[in-house]
Scaffold this motif. Structure first.
Motif, PDB file in Angstrom:
ATOM      1  N   MET A   1     -20.778 111.401  38.808  1.00  0.00           N
ATOM      2  CA  MET A   1     -19.635 111.005  37.983  1.00  0.00           C
ATOM      3  C   MET A   1     -20.080 110.304  36.709  1.00  0.00           C
ATOM      4  SD  MET A   1     -16.666 109.801  40.644  1.00  0.00           S
ATOM      5  CE  MET A   1     -17.706 108.644  41.524  1.00  0.00           C
ATOM      6  N   GLN A   2     -21.012 109.349  36.855  1.00  0.00           N
ATOM      7  CA  GLN A   2     -21.444 108.604  35.677  1.00  0.00           C
ATOM      8  C   GLN A   2     -22.187 109.507  34.689  1.00  0.00           C
ATOM      9  OE1 GLN A   2     -23.632 105.107  36.810  1.00  0.00           O
ATOM     10  NE2 GLN A   2     -21.801 104.020  37.459  1.00  0.00           N
ATOM     11  N   GLY A   3     -23.007 110.412  35.217  1.00  0.00           N
ATOM     12  CA  GLY A   3     -23.717 111.319  34.329  1.00  0.00           C
ATOM     13  C   GLY A   3     -22.774 112.222  33.556  1.00  0.00           C
ATOM     14  N   GLU A   4     -21.724 112.693  34.235  1.00  0.00           N
ATOM     15  CA  GLU A   4     -20.765 113.575  33.580  1.00  0.00           C
ATOM     16  C   GLU A   4     -19.876 112.809  32.613  1.00  0.00           C
ATOM     17  OE1 GLU A   4     -19.249 117.539  33.072  1.00  0.00           O
ATOM     18  OE2 GLU A   4     -21.068 116.656  33.927  1.00  0.00           O
ATOM     19  N   ILE A   5     -19.581 111.547  32.917  1.00  0.00           N
ATOM     20  CA  ILE A   5     -18.748 110.753  32.015  1.00  0.00           C
ATOM     21  C   ILE A   5     -19.538 110.345  30.778  1.00  0.00           C
ATOM     22  CG2 ILE A   5     -17.552 108.541  31.762  1.00  0.00           C
ATOM     23  CD1 ILE A   5     -16.750 108.806  34.704  1.00  0.00           C
ATOM     24  N   GLN A   6     -20.776 109.888  30.976  1.00  0.00           N
ATOM     25  CA  GLN A   6     -21.579 109.400  29.865  1.00  0.00           C
ATOM     26  C   GLN A   6     -22.071 110.518  28.956  1.00  0.00           C
ATOM     27  OE1 GLN A   6     -24.407 107.117  32.312  1.00  0.00           O
ATOM     28  NE2 GLN A   6     -23.825 105.315  31.153  1.00  0.00           N
ATOM     29  N   LYS A   7     -22.504 111.620  29.566  1.00  0.00           N
ATOM     30  CA  LYS A   7     -23.066 112.707  28.764  1.00  0.00           C
ATOM     31  C   LYS A   7     -22.809 114.035  29.463  1.00  0.00           C
ATOM     32  CE  LYS A   7     -27.188 113.973  26.137  1.00  0.00           C
ATOM     33  NZ  LYS A   7     -28.618 113.696  25.890  1.00  0.00           N
ATOM     34  N   PRO A   8     -21.607 114.592  29.315  1.00  0.00           N
ATOM     35  CA  PRO A   8     -21.307 115.871  29.953  1.00  0.00           C
ATOM     36  C   PRO A   8     -22.240 116.963  29.437  1.00  0.00           C
ATOM     37  CG  PRO A   8     -19.312 114.833  29.124  1.00  0.00           C
ATOM     38  CD  PRO A   8     -20.468 114.059  28.567  1.00  0.00           C
ATOM     39  N   ASP A   9     -22.677 117.810  30.345  1.00  0.00           N
ATOM     40  CA  ASP A   9     -23.614 118.864  29.993  1.00  0.00           C
ATOM     41  C   ASP A   9     -23.017 119.804  28.955  1.00  0.00           C
ATOM     42  OD1 ASP A   9     -25.901 120.445  30.094  1.00  0.00           O
ATOM     43  OD2 ASP A   9     -25.090 121.708  31.696  1.00  0.00           O
ATOM     44  N   GLY A  10     -23.709 119.937  27.818  1.00  0.00           N
ATOM     45  CA  GLY A  10     -23.289 120.859  26.767  1.00  0.00           C
ATOM     46  C   GLY A  10     -22.174 120.364  25.883  1.00  0.00           C
ATOM     47  N   LEU A  11     -21.739 119.120  26.062  1.00  0.00           N
ATOM     48  CA  LEU A  11     -20.630 118.597  25.272  1.00  0.00           C
ATOM     49  C   LEU A  11     -21.067 117.375  24.481  1.00  0.00           C
ATOM     50  CD1 LEU A  11     -17.706 118.806  27.851  1.00  0.00           C
ATOM     51  CD2 LEU A  11     -18.277 120.440  26.064  1.00  0.00           C
ATOM     52  N   ASN A  12     -20.410 117.187  23.340  1.00  0.00           N
ATOM     53  CA  ASN A  12     -20.681 116.042  22.483  1.00  0.00           C
ATOM     54  C   ASN A  12     -19.498 115.085  22.558  1.00  0.00           C
ATOM     55  OD1 ASN A  12     -21.736 114.329  20.529  1.00  0.00           O
ATOM     56  ND2 ASN A  12     -20.856 115.515  18.844  1.00  0.00           N
ATOM     57  N   ILE A  13     -19.708 113.944  23.200  1.00  0.00           N
ATOM     58  CA  ILE A  13     -18.619 112.980  23.346  1.00  0.00           C
ATOM     59  C   ILE A  13     -18.383 112.266  22.019  1.00  0.00           C
ATOM     60  CG2 ILE A  13     -17.940 110.822  24.463  1.00  0.00           C
ATOM     61  CD1 ILE A  13     -19.227 111.731  26.963  1.00  0.00           C
ATOM     62  N   PRO A  14     -17.149 112.241  21.528  1.00  0.00           N
ATOM     63  CA  PRO A  14     -16.875 111.566  20.250  1.00  0.00           C
ATOM     64  C   PRO A  14     -16.951 110.054  20.379  1.00  0.00           C
ATOM     65  CG  PRO A  14     -14.840 112.330  21.246  1.00  0.00           C
ATOM     66  CD  PRO A  14     -15.955 112.868  22.101  1.00  0.00           C
ATOM     67  N   GLY A  15     -17.111 109.392  19.240  1.00  0.00           N
ATOM     68  CA  GLY A  15     -17.139 107.938  19.234  1.00  0.00           C
ATOM     69  C   GLY A  15     -15.742 107.344  19.219  1.00  0.00           C
ATOM     70  N   PHE A  16     -14.818 108.028  18.510  1.00  0.00           N
ATOM     71  CA  PHE A  16     -13.437 107.550  18.409  1.00  0.00           C
ATOM     72  C   PHE A  16     -12.467 108.714  18.579  1.00  0.00           C
ATOM     73  CE2 PHE A  16     -15.706 104.337  15.882  1.00  0.00           C
ATOM     74  CZ  PHE A  16     -15.190 103.171  16.424  1.00  0.00           C
TER      75      PHE A  16
END
Length: 394
Positions: free
Chosen positions: A43-58
């Motif tokens: 869960m934490q790995g997928e929340i922090q850095k989902p594979d192949g996705l770029n999590i936005p800052g805002f």
């Protein structure tokens, strides 16, 4: 065959109840200790850095149409880019397959859902439109939109894409017809595909996506995101946007993720604490049983010494006996915990599972060693006792 192994296995076989008690207590603690990290890591790995996705800052909400261009220029001047710009339109579902929405809902809802009747009958949703799938979306059933722009002169209904969770919740599928009321205008649609959406991407995603051309002129606001903001620049950027565009709402995604991780850490700590208590209880039981068995077998142990077995041989028998017990209990617990964590993740957490072999290997090794050390400590007095003292007291 090695006589030490034969004696160790014979002891395990002869003392089935004691061996089973040790086995179960150790296995239960090992199961919990290995289960929680497996669930947490996925869960934490997928929340922090989902594979192949770029999590936005805002994430930015309530951006008015006339503010979109000035906001883009403002963000560009700051050295960043406004991305994932998505229109938001409020829509109301009135009919499903020609049947009134309320009646359709009541016919298909389960007994459990009827207890949540008000929530289940909710028919207003935020919808959007885009010409292509986002990074966090994939079609699992059906086809992509047949046209990039809807033709209002056509007699065909407009095409919509539905998230799989929404489709299950509302009992609709590919080919079903939905009628929407948008600002008093009825719009007939047909479900063209079902999408799998990775909501943990923190990108603009919607249950219902219209094909372009249907809602272009509808009253709307916009949702957007900003990526690539360094941690020390997040607060100044946030303050600058709020000062220049006070009506825009913002979510600091990094801060939100940090809070979520903190909650999962606290939950896992509480459960791990109980798991470690189980291990301690198991070791106490093991210590008691090992001490009792050593006292009960004092004549047998000293007879082995008289027949030529050294202190090292007796210690090796105990190491092998309780090492096998701890290893098999820990190994079975690790296998069961991996299987259980995968099933739980598959059913409840959308397959957010990641195998952490380091944790499993550490637990396997540590629990085996603790079992051996505990057993040796319990039998230490008997191991070191000289056979002559036993014979003299007989």
């Amino acid at each position: 065959t090695n006589p030490i192994r034969k004696i160790a296995f014979r002891n395990l076989y002869r003392n089935k109840f004691a061996s089973l008690s040790c086995f179960l207590t150790i296995a239960m603690g090992a199961f919990l200790i290995n289960l929680i990290p497996q669930l947490r890591n996925g869960m934490q790995g997928e929340i922090q850095k989902p594979d192949g996705l770029n999590i936005p800052g805002f994430l930015l909400f309530d951006v008015q149409p006339e503010q979109l261009k000035p906001l883009e220029r403002f963000i560009t001047d700051k050295g960043y880019r406004l991305g994932n710009i998505s229109p938001i339109i409020r829509a109301r579902i009135t009919r499903i397959n020609g049947q009134d929405f309320k009646e359709w809902t009541r016919q298909h809802q389960s007994q459990e859902r009827r207890a949540e009747d008000n929530q289940y009958r909710r028919r207003e949703f935020n919808v959007s439109y885009r010409s292509e799938l986002g990074q966090a979306e994939s079609i699992i059933e059906g086809n992509d939109f047949t046209k990039n722009t809807y033709d209002f002169d056509s007699s065909e209904p407009a095409e919509v894409s539905i998230a799989e969770g929404f489709a299950k919740w509302r009992h609709v599928g590919v080919g079903d017809h939905l009628t929407f009321d948008i600002q008093g205008i009825p719009i007939n649609t047909r479900v063209i595909n079902l999408r799998k959406v990775r909501w943990n991407s923190f990108q603009p995603n919607f249950y219902i996506q219209f094909q372009p051309g249907v809602l272009d002129d509808a009253p709307k606001t916009f949702l957007a995101s900003i990526s690539g903001v360094e941690p020390d620049q997040r607060m100044p950027l946030q303050n600058a946007i709020v000062e220049s565009f006070p009506n825009i709402s913002m979510i600091n995604v990094a801060q939100t993720i940090k809070k979520i991780i903190g909650i999962t850490d606290r939950l896992s700590f509480a459960i791990n604490f109980m798991a470690y208590l189980s291990i301690v209880a198991g070791l106490v039981v093991l210590y008691s049983i090992a001490r009792y068995e050593a006292q009960r077998r004092i004549w047998e142990i000293n007879l082995l010494k008289v027949l030529g077995a050294g202190f090292r041989d007796i210690r090796t028998i105990i190491i092998f006996e309780f090492g096998v017990l701890g290893l098999t209990a820990a190994f079975l617990a690790v296998i069961l915990s991996l299987a259980s964590s995968y099933i739980i993740s598959f059913i409840y957490f959308d397959r957010l599972w990641a195998f952490s072999w380091e944790t499993s290997l550490f637990n396997l090794t540590a629990i085996t060693l603790l079992s051996v050390v505990t057993a040796l400590a319990a039998a230490r007095k008997v191991i070191r006792q000289k056979p002559l003292s036993i014979l003299q007291s007989a």
